[in-house]
Design an enzyme around this catalytic site. Structure first.
Site, PDB file in Angstrom:
ATOM      1  N   GLU A 154      -2.215  -9.157   3.056  1.00 17.77           N
ATOM      2  CA  GLU A 154      -2.593  -9.626   4.491  1.00 17.77           C
ATOM      3  C   GLU A 154      -4.228  -9.352   4.766  1.00 17.77           C
ATOM      4  OE1 GLU A 154      -1.333  -6.607   3.762  1.00 17.77           O
ATOM      5  OE2 GLU A 154      -1.771  -5.069   5.186  1.00 17.77           O
ATOM      6  N   CYS A 182       0.811  -1.211   0.095  1.00 21.46           N
ATOM      7  CA  CYS A 182       0.066  -0.056   0.099  1.00 21.46           C
ATOM      8  C   CYS A 182       1.014   1.137  -0.228  1.00 21.46           C
ATOM      9  CB  CYS A 182      -0.920   0.017   1.120  1.00 21.46           C
ATOM     10  SG  CYS A 182      -2.264   1.222   0.787  1.00 21.46           S
ATOM     11  N   HIS A 226      -3.845  -4.700  -0.107  1.00 17.20           N
ATOM     12  CA  HIS A 226      -3.400  -5.364   1.175  1.00 17.20           C
ATOM     13  C   HIS A 226      -3.285  -6.886   1.034  1.00 17.20           C
ATOM     14  CE1 HIS A 226      -2.920  -1.699   3.618  1.00 17.20           C
ATOM     15  NE2 HIS A 226      -3.885  -1.383   2.913  1.00 17.20           N
TER      16      HIS A 226
END
Lengths: 185, 248
Positions: free
Chosen positions: A168, A76, A166
Protein backbone atom coordinates in the site's frame (compact mmCIF):
# COMPACT_ATOMS: atom_id res chain seq x y z
CA UNK A 1 -16.09 -7.34 0.20
CA UNK A 2 -12.72 -7.46 1.90
CA UNK A 3 -12.36 -7.37 5.67
CA UNK A 4 -9.34 -5.45 6.93
CA UNK A 5 -8.74 -6.55 10.49
CA UNK A 6 -8.67 -3.66 12.91
CA UNK A 7 -6.72 -4.88 15.93
CA UNK A 8 -5.05 -1.75 17.30
CA UNK A 9 -1.69 -2.11 15.63
CA UNK A 10 -1.50 0.98 13.45
CA UNK A 11 -1.32 1.51 9.69
CA UNK A 12 -4.71 -0.12 9.06
CA UNK A 13 -5.94 3.10 7.49
CA UNK A 14 -3.33 3.13 4.74
CA UNK A 15 -4.46 -0.34 3.69
CA UNK A 16 -8.07 0.85 3.60
CA UNK A 17 -6.97 3.87 1.53
CA UNK A 18 -5.14 1.59 -0.92
CA UNK A 19 -8.26 -0.57 -1.36
CA UNK A 20 -10.29 2.56 -2.04
CA UNK A 21 -7.78 3.70 -4.68
CA UNK A 22 -8.16 0.30 -6.37
CA UNK A 23 -11.95 0.62 -6.28
CA UNK A 24 -12.28 -2.40 -3.98
CA UNK A 25 -14.98 -2.51 -1.31
CA UNK A 26 -13.36 -3.01 2.06
CA UNK A 27 -14.27 -2.54 5.70
CA UNK A 28 -12.23 -2.12 8.82
CA UNK A 29 -13.52 -4.64 11.30
CA UNK A 30 -12.71 -6.83 14.26
CA UNK A 31 -16.00 -8.70 14.21
CA UNK A 32 -15.61 -12.46 13.69
CA UNK A 33 -18.95 -12.58 11.84
CA UNK A 34 -17.92 -9.89 9.38
CA UNK A 35 -14.55 -11.55 8.82
CA UNK A 36 -16.16 -14.92 8.14
CA UNK A 37 -18.74 -13.34 5.83
CA UNK A 38 -16.12 -11.41 3.79
CA UNK A 39 -14.66 -12.74 0.55
CA UNK A 40 -11.12 -12.26 1.79
CA UNK A 41 -9.24 -10.86 4.72
CA UNK A 42 -6.26 -8.54 5.07
CA UNK A 43 -4.18 -8.64 8.23
CA UNK A 44 -2.28 -5.35 8.26
CA UNK A 45 -0.01 -4.19 11.02
CA UNK A 46 2.85 -2.16 12.25
CA UNK A 47 3.97 -2.81 15.81
CA UNK A 48 5.35 -5.78 17.69
CA UNK A 49 4.65 -9.50 17.33
CA UNK A 50 3.61 -10.20 20.92
CA UNK A 51 1.26 -7.22 21.12
CA UNK A 52 -0.37 -8.12 17.82
CA UNK A 53 -1.06 -11.70 18.95
CA UNK A 54 -2.34 -10.52 22.32
CA UNK A 55 -4.73 -8.09 20.61
CA UNK A 56 -6.03 -10.83 18.30
CA UNK A 57 -6.52 -13.08 21.30
CA UNK A 58 -8.45 -10.40 23.21
CA UNK A 59 -10.72 -9.97 20.20
CA UNK A 60 -11.24 -13.73 19.98
CA UNK A 61 -9.93 -13.81 16.43
CA UNK A 62 -7.11 -16.35 16.60
CA UNK A 63 -9.19 -19.44 15.89
CA UNK A 64 -11.22 -17.52 13.28
CA UNK A 65 -8.00 -16.79 11.37
CA UNK A 66 -6.50 -20.26 11.89
CA UNK A 67 -9.60 -21.84 10.38
CA UNK A 68 -10.03 -19.26 7.61
CA UNK A 69 -10.27 -20.89 4.17
CA UNK A 70 -10.74 -17.87 1.90
CA UNK A 71 -7.85 -15.71 0.65
CA UNK A 72 -5.85 -14.07 3.43
CA UNK A 73 -3.17 -11.43 2.98
CA UNK A 74 -0.80 -10.48 5.79
CA UNK A 75 1.15 -7.25 5.45
CA UNK A 76 4.40 -6.52 7.34
CA UNK A 77 3.69 -7.48 10.97
CA UNK A 78 0.50 -9.08 9.66
CA UNK A 79 2.74 -11.33 7.55
CA UNK A 80 5.06 -12.11 10.44
CA UNK A 81 2.31 -13.39 12.72
CA UNK A 82 1.29 -15.89 10.03
CA UNK A 83 4.38 -17.85 11.14
CA UNK A 84 4.75 -20.24 14.08
CA UNK A 85 6.84 -18.15 16.47
CA UNK A 86 8.13 -14.62 16.89
CA UNK A 87 11.18 -13.55 18.88
CA UNK A 88 10.62 -9.80 19.20
CA UNK A 89 11.12 -8.95 22.90
CA UNK A 90 10.51 -12.53 24.04
CA UNK A 91 9.11 -15.66 22.47
CA UNK A 92 5.54 -15.54 21.21
CA UNK A 93 3.31 -18.02 19.47
CA UNK A 94 2.06 -16.91 16.06
CA UNK A 95 -0.91 -18.08 14.00
CA UNK A 96 1.19 -20.96 12.69
CA UNK A 97 -0.34 -20.86 9.21
CA UNK A 98 3.12 -20.91 7.64
CA UNK A 99 6.05 -22.94 8.91
CA UNK A 100 8.94 -21.00 10.40
CA UNK A 101 10.06 -18.41 12.94
CA UNK A 102 10.43 -14.62 12.88
CA UNK A 103 13.76 -13.35 14.22
CA UNK A 104 15.90 -10.23 14.23
CA UNK A 105 17.54 -9.66 10.84
CA UNK A 106 21.08 -11.09 11.22
CA UNK A 107 22.99 -8.10 9.89
CA UNK A 108 25.62 -5.56 10.85
CA UNK A 109 23.79 -3.03 8.68
CA UNK A 110 21.34 -0.44 9.91
CA UNK A 111 18.06 -1.55 11.45
CA UNK A 112 15.22 -1.06 10.80
CA UNK A 113 15.68 -2.23 7.22
CA UNK A 114 13.92 0.86 5.96
CA UNK A 115 13.30 2.00 2.42
CA UNK A 116 12.96 0.68 -1.10
CA UNK A 117 14.50 -2.66 -1.91
CA UNK A 118 14.25 -4.95 -4.92
CA UNK A 119 12.06 -8.03 -5.18
CA UNK A 120 14.68 -10.22 -6.83
CA UNK A 121 12.31 -12.47 -8.78
CA UNK A 122 9.78 -9.85 -9.77
CA UNK A 123 12.53 -7.27 -10.38
CA UNK A 124 10.70 -4.30 -8.91
CA UNK A 125 11.29 -2.00 -5.94
CA UNK A 126 8.95 -2.01 -2.95
CA UNK A 127 8.93 -0.26 0.43
CA UNK A 128 10.12 -2.11 3.55
CA UNK A 129 10.15 -1.04 7.20
CA UNK A 130 11.05 -3.80 9.66
CA UNK A 131 13.78 -5.19 11.90
CA UNK A 132 12.57 -8.81 12.13
CA UNK A 133 12.28 -11.32 9.31
CA UNK A 134 10.73 -14.72 8.66
CA UNK A 135 12.82 -17.84 8.03
CA UNK A 136 13.76 -18.29 4.41
CA UNK A 137 12.20 -21.62 3.42
CA UNK A 138 10.06 -23.40 0.82
CA UNK A 139 7.23 -20.95 1.50
CA UNK A 140 9.36 -17.97 0.41
CA UNK A 141 8.00 -16.88 -2.97
CA UNK A 142 10.22 -13.81 -3.47
CA UNK A 143 12.97 -12.10 -1.51
CA UNK A 144 15.19 -9.04 -1.32
CA UNK A 145 18.85 -8.72 -0.40
CA UNK A 146 20.05 -6.66 2.56
CA UNK A 147 23.81 -6.95 2.51
CA UNK A 148 24.14 -10.69 2.01
CA UNK A 149 20.97 -11.57 3.93
CA UNK A 150 18.10 -12.95 1.86
CA UNK A 151 14.98 -11.47 3.40
CA UNK A 152 11.71 -13.26 2.56
CA UNK A 153 9.53 -10.57 0.97
CA UNK A 154 6.57 -12.58 -0.30
CA UNK A 155 5.53 -15.79 1.42
CA UNK A 156 2.65 -18.11 0.74
CA UNK A 157 0.97 -21.37 1.55
CA UNK A 158 -2.46 -22.42 0.30
CA UNK A 159 -4.95 -19.58 0.77
CA UNK A 160 -2.46 -17.54 2.77
CA UNK A 161 -0.16 -14.90 1.28
CA UNK A 162 2.14 -12.51 3.10
CA UNK A 163 4.17 -9.43 2.13
CA UNK A 164 6.98 -8.24 4.38
CA UNK A 165 6.97 -4.91 2.53
CA UNK A 166 4.06 -2.47 2.35
CA UNK A 167 2.28 -2.88 -1.00
CA UNK A 168 0.00 0.00 0.00
CA UNK A 169 3.09 2.24 0.19
CA UNK A 170 4.96 0.84 -2.79
CA UNK A 171 3.69 3.00 -5.64
CA UNK A 172 2.61 1.30 -8.88
CA UNK A 173 4.26 -2.06 -8.22
CA UNK A 174 2.58 -2.26 -4.83
CA UNK A 175 -0.77 -1.54 -6.44
CA UNK A 176 -0.17 -4.29 -9.01
CA UNK A 177 0.62 -6.79 -6.27
CA UNK A 178 -2.52 -5.82 -4.34
CA UNK A 179 -4.58 -6.05 -7.53
CA UNK A 180 -3.26 -9.55 -8.18
CA UNK A 181 -4.30 -10.62 -4.70
CA UNK A 182 -7.70 -8.93 -4.99
CA UNK A 183 -8.26 -10.88 -8.23
CA UNK A 184 -8.02 -14.09 -6.18
CA UNK A 185 -10.75 -12.91 -3.83
CA UNK B 1 19.99 -3.79 -2.32
CA UNK B 2 18.53 -0.93 -0.34
CA UNK B 3 18.04 2.20 -2.44
CA UNK B 4 19.12 5.74 -1.61
CA UNK B 5 15.95 7.77 -1.15
CA UNK B 6 14.93 11.15 -2.56
CA UNK B 7 12.42 12.86 -0.31
CA UNK B 8 10.73 16.09 -1.36
CA UNK B 9 9.93 18.18 1.69
CA UNK B 10 6.93 20.47 1.71
CA UNK B 11 7.09 23.22 4.29
CA UNK B 12 3.51 24.06 5.06
CA UNK B 13 1.84 27.11 6.53
CA UNK B 14 -1.91 27.71 6.60
CA UNK B 15 -2.46 24.66 4.40
CA UNK B 16 -0.13 25.89 1.66
CA UNK B 17 3.38 24.90 0.67
CA UNK B 18 6.08 27.42 1.37
CA UNK B 19 9.84 27.28 1.23
CA UNK B 20 11.75 29.43 3.63
CA UNK B 21 15.08 30.93 2.74
CA UNK B 22 17.00 30.55 6.00
CA UNK B 23 13.55 29.96 7.54
CA UNK B 24 12.53 33.61 7.13
CA UNK B 25 11.42 34.88 3.67
CA UNK B 26 8.46 32.66 2.85
CA UNK B 27 7.15 32.28 -0.70
CA UNK B 28 3.89 30.42 -1.37
CA UNK B 29 4.15 27.71 -4.03
CA UNK B 30 0.80 25.88 -3.80
CA UNK B 31 -1.38 23.01 -2.58
CA UNK B 32 0.60 20.38 -0.63
CA UNK B 33 -1.49 17.37 -1.68
CA UNK B 34 -1.42 18.22 -5.39
CA UNK B 35 2.31 18.79 -5.22
CA UNK B 36 2.93 15.57 -3.27
CA UNK B 37 0.98 13.58 -5.87
CA UNK B 38 3.04 15.14 -8.63
CA UNK B 39 6.24 14.15 -6.80
CA UNK B 40 4.98 10.59 -6.45
CA UNK B 41 4.48 10.48 -10.23
CA UNK B 42 8.05 11.73 -10.65
CA UNK B 43 9.31 8.77 -8.58
CA UNK B 44 9.77 10.42 -5.20
CA UNK B 45 10.47 7.73 -2.60
CA UNK B 46 8.66 9.45 0.25
CA UNK B 47 7.17 12.83 1.05
CA UNK B 48 7.61 14.98 4.15
CA UNK B 49 5.04 17.53 5.33
CA UNK B 50 6.52 19.97 7.78
CA UNK B 51 4.19 22.42 9.48
CA UNK B 52 6.79 25.11 10.04
CA UNK B 53 4.62 27.52 11.93
CA UNK B 54 3.31 24.93 14.37
CA UNK B 55 6.24 25.05 16.73
CA UNK B 56 6.34 28.71 17.62
CA UNK B 57 2.71 29.66 17.13
CA UNK B 58 1.66 26.57 19.08
CA UNK B 59 -0.61 25.51 16.30
CA UNK B 60 -1.44 21.85 15.85
CA UNK B 61 -0.50 20.11 12.62
CA UNK B 62 -3.15 20.31 9.97
CA UNK B 63 -4.71 16.89 10.31
CA UNK B 64 -7.22 17.10 7.48
CA UNK B 65 -4.33 17.78 5.13
CA UNK B 66 -2.65 14.57 6.31
CA UNK B 67 -5.86 12.68 5.75
CA UNK B 68 -6.29 14.01 2.22
CA UNK B 69 -2.64 13.32 1.38
CA UNK B 70 -2.67 9.81 2.83
CA UNK B 71 -5.81 8.94 0.88
CA UNK B 72 -4.13 9.91 -2.37
CA UNK B 73 -0.50 8.85 -1.96
CA UNK B 74 0.90 5.35 -2.36
CA UNK B 75 4.33 6.23 -1.00
CA UNK B 76 5.18 6.89 2.67
CA UNK B 77 4.28 10.20 4.26
CA UNK B 78 6.14 11.75 7.18
CA UNK B 79 4.53 14.55 9.14
CA UNK B 80 6.22 16.98 11.49
CA UNK B 81 5.63 20.27 13.20
CA UNK B 82 3.83 20.86 16.47
CA UNK B 83 3.88 17.23 17.61
CA UNK B 84 4.30 17.37 21.38
CA UNK B 85 2.57 14.41 22.98
CA UNK B 86 1.81 10.74 22.48
CA UNK B 87 -1.74 11.80 21.61
CA UNK B 88 -0.41 14.06 18.84
CA UNK B 89 1.51 11.05 17.50
CA UNK B 90 -1.57 8.87 17.68
CA UNK B 91 -3.69 11.44 15.88
CA UNK B 92 -1.18 11.98 13.06
CA UNK B 93 -0.80 8.21 12.55
CA UNK B 94 -4.58 7.71 12.71
CA UNK B 95 -4.98 10.33 9.97
CA UNK B 96 -2.70 8.22 7.79
CA UNK B 97 0.83 9.49 8.38
CA UNK B 98 3.41 6.70 8.21
CA UNK B 99 6.03 8.48 10.28
CA UNK B 100 6.00 11.38 12.65
CA UNK B 101 8.89 13.75 13.06
CA UNK B 102 9.62 15.59 16.28
CA UNK B 103 12.20 18.29 16.92
CA UNK B 104 11.78 20.87 19.70
CA UNK B 105 9.49 18.56 21.66
CA UNK B 106 12.13 15.79 21.65
CA UNK B 107 14.69 18.21 23.07
CA UNK B 108 12.24 19.44 25.71
CA UNK B 109 11.14 15.91 26.59
CA UNK B 110 13.52 13.20 25.27
CA UNK B 111 11.32 10.58 26.88
CA UNK B 112 8.72 11.29 24.18
CA UNK B 113 11.04 9.42 21.77
CA UNK B 114 11.05 6.37 24.04
CA UNK B 115 7.31 6.49 24.69
CA UNK B 116 6.38 6.89 21.02
CA UNK B 117 8.82 4.19 20.02
CA UNK B 118 7.40 1.74 22.55
CA UNK B 119 3.82 2.55 21.65
CA UNK B 120 3.95 2.79 17.84
CA UNK B 121 7.27 1.20 16.90
CA UNK B 122 10.57 2.90 16.17
CA UNK B 123 9.93 2.84 12.42
CA UNK B 124 7.54 5.77 12.75
CA UNK B 125 9.65 7.91 15.08
CA UNK B 126 11.78 10.40 13.16
CA UNK B 127 13.85 12.83 15.18
CA UNK B 128 14.53 16.03 13.25
CA UNK B 129 17.74 17.71 14.35
CA UNK B 130 18.67 21.24 13.32
CA UNK B 131 22.35 21.93 13.82
CA UNK B 132 25.13 24.35 13.15
CA UNK B 133 28.64 23.00 13.72
CA UNK B 134 28.43 20.86 16.84
CA UNK B 135 25.42 22.69 18.24
CA UNK B 136 21.79 21.62 18.21
CA UNK B 137 19.14 24.31 17.69
CA UNK B 138 15.36 24.32 18.12
CA UNK B 139 12.40 26.53 17.21
CA UNK B 140 13.34 26.78 13.55
CA UNK B 141 16.94 27.60 14.35
CA UNK B 142 16.21 30.51 16.64
CA UNK B 143 17.22 28.91 19.90
CA UNK B 144 20.48 27.20 20.80
CA UNK B 145 19.95 24.20 23.09
CA UNK B 146 23.45 23.66 24.47
CA UNK B 147 23.28 20.04 23.28
CA UNK B 148 26.21 18.55 21.39
CA UNK B 149 25.11 17.22 18.00
CA UNK B 150 26.74 13.79 18.17
CA UNK B 151 25.75 13.24 21.80
CA UNK B 152 22.17 14.19 20.94
CA UNK B 153 21.78 11.93 17.88
CA UNK B 154 23.27 8.94 19.71
CA UNK B 155 20.90 9.63 22.62
CA UNK B 156 17.99 9.74 20.15
CA UNK B 157 19.04 6.38 18.75
CA UNK B 158 19.30 4.84 22.24
CA UNK B 159 15.87 6.17 23.17
CA UNK B 160 14.35 4.46 20.15
CA UNK B 161 14.39 6.89 17.22
CA UNK B 162 13.95 5.07 13.92
CA UNK B 163 15.53 7.74 11.77
CA UNK B 164 17.40 11.05 12.01
CA UNK B 165 16.43 13.97 9.80
CA UNK B 166 19.52 16.16 9.95
CA UNK B 167 19.23 19.77 8.84
CA UNK B 168 22.26 21.98 8.58
CA UNK B 169 21.32 25.50 9.64
CA UNK B 170 24.32 26.80 7.71
CA UNK B 171 23.17 25.27 4.44
CA UNK B 172 19.41 25.58 4.78
CA UNK B 173 17.87 27.83 2.17
CA UNK B 174 21.23 28.81 0.68
CA UNK B 175 21.37 26.24 -2.14
CA UNK B 176 25.11 25.95 -1.59
CA UNK B 177 25.03 22.19 -1.13
CA UNK B 178 24.51 19.80 1.77
CA UNK B 179 26.74 20.06 4.82
CA UNK B 180 28.93 17.09 3.90
CA UNK B 181 31.13 17.18 6.99
CA UNK B 182 28.22 17.26 9.44
CA UNK B 183 26.19 14.64 7.56
CA UNK B 184 29.18 12.34 7.38
CA UNK B 185 29.86 12.65 11.08
CA UNK B 186 26.27 11.96 12.08
CA UNK B 187 25.77 9.07 9.61
CA UNK B 188 28.90 7.42 11.02
CA UNK B 189 27.80 7.91 14.63
CA UNK B 190 24.43 6.17 14.49
CA UNK B 191 23.20 2.86 13.16
CA UNK B 192 19.79 4.10 12.04
CA UNK B 193 18.99 5.82 8.73
CA UNK B 194 20.04 9.46 8.33
CA UNK B 195 18.30 11.90 6.00
CA UNK B 196 20.49 14.78 4.85
CA UNK B 197 18.77 18.13 4.66
CA UNK B 198 19.52 21.79 4.05
CA UNK B 199 21.37 23.47 1.22
CA UNK B 200 20.42 21.49 -1.87
CA UNK B 201 20.61 23.82 -4.86
CA UNK B 202 21.42 21.49 -7.73
CA UNK B 203 21.42 17.82 -8.67
CA UNK B 204 25.18 17.65 -8.13
CA UNK B 205 24.66 18.45 -4.45
CA UNK B 206 22.57 15.29 -4.05
CA UNK B 207 25.17 13.20 -5.88
CA UNK B 208 27.87 14.67 -3.60
CA UNK B 209 26.08 13.91 -0.35
CA UNK B 210 25.48 10.29 -1.39
CA UNK B 211 29.02 9.84 -2.73
CA UNK B 212 30.78 11.47 0.21
CA UNK B 213 28.68 10.35 3.16
CA UNK B 214 26.90 7.23 4.32
CA UNK B 215 23.49 8.95 4.53
CA UNK B 216 20.42 7.03 3.41
CA UNK B 217 18.25 9.73 1.96
CA UNK B 218 18.32 13.32 0.79
CA UNK B 219 15.63 15.84 1.59
CA UNK B 220 14.98 18.27 -1.25
CA UNK B 221 12.79 21.35 -1.41
CA UNK B 222 13.49 24.41 -3.59
CA UNK B 223 15.14 22.44 -6.39
CA UNK B 224 11.84 20.66 -6.99
CA UNK B 225 9.36 23.31 -5.87
CA UNK B 226 10.74 25.88 -8.29
CA UNK B 227 10.91 23.35 -11.10
CA UNK B 228 14.69 23.48 -11.52
CA UNK B 229 14.72 19.68 -11.65
CA UNK B 230 12.27 16.78 -11.34
CA UNK B 231 12.81 13.77 -9.09
CA UNK B 232 13.32 11.75 -12.26
CA UNK B 233 16.12 14.07 -13.41
CA UNK B 234 17.84 13.38 -10.07
CA UNK B 235 17.38 9.62 -10.36
CA UNK B 236 18.86 9.59 -13.87
CA UNK B 237 21.97 11.38 -12.61
CA UNK B 238 22.16 9.09 -9.58
CA UNK B 239 22.11 6.03 -11.84
CA UNK B 240 24.87 7.54 -13.99
CA UNK B 241 26.91 8.17 -10.86
CA UNK B 242 26.47 4.55 -9.77
CA UNK B 243 24.20 5.35 -6.82
CA UNK B 244 21.56 2.71 -6.27
CA UNK B 245 18.10 4.26 -6.54
CA UNK B 246 14.54 3.29 -7.29
CA UNK B 247 13.20 3.83 -10.78
CA UNK B 248 9.55 3.17 -11.66
Amino acid sequence: MIAIIDYNVGNVKSVLNACKRLGVTAVLTNSADEIVAADGVILPGVGSFGVAMKNLEKLGLISVLREYKKPMLGICLGMQILFERGFEGGEFEGLGLIKGDVKLIPTEQKLPHMGWNTLEKRDGDVYFVHSYMADYNEHTLDYCLYGDVKIPAIVGRGNVLGCQFHPEKSGKIGEEILKEWVALV
Amino acid sequence: MLKKRIIPCLDIMDGKVVKGVNFVDLVDVGDPVAIAMEYEKQCADEVVFLDITASHEKRRTIYDLIERAAANLSIPLTVGGGIRTIDDFRRALACGADKVSINSSAVANPNLIAEASAEFGKQCVVVAVDARGDDVYIKGGREKTGLDLIEWVTTCEKLGAGEILLTSMVGDGTQNGYDIEMTKKVAESVNIPVIASGGCGKIGDIIDVFKQTNCDAALVASLFHYGMATVDDVKIKMKEAGISCRRV
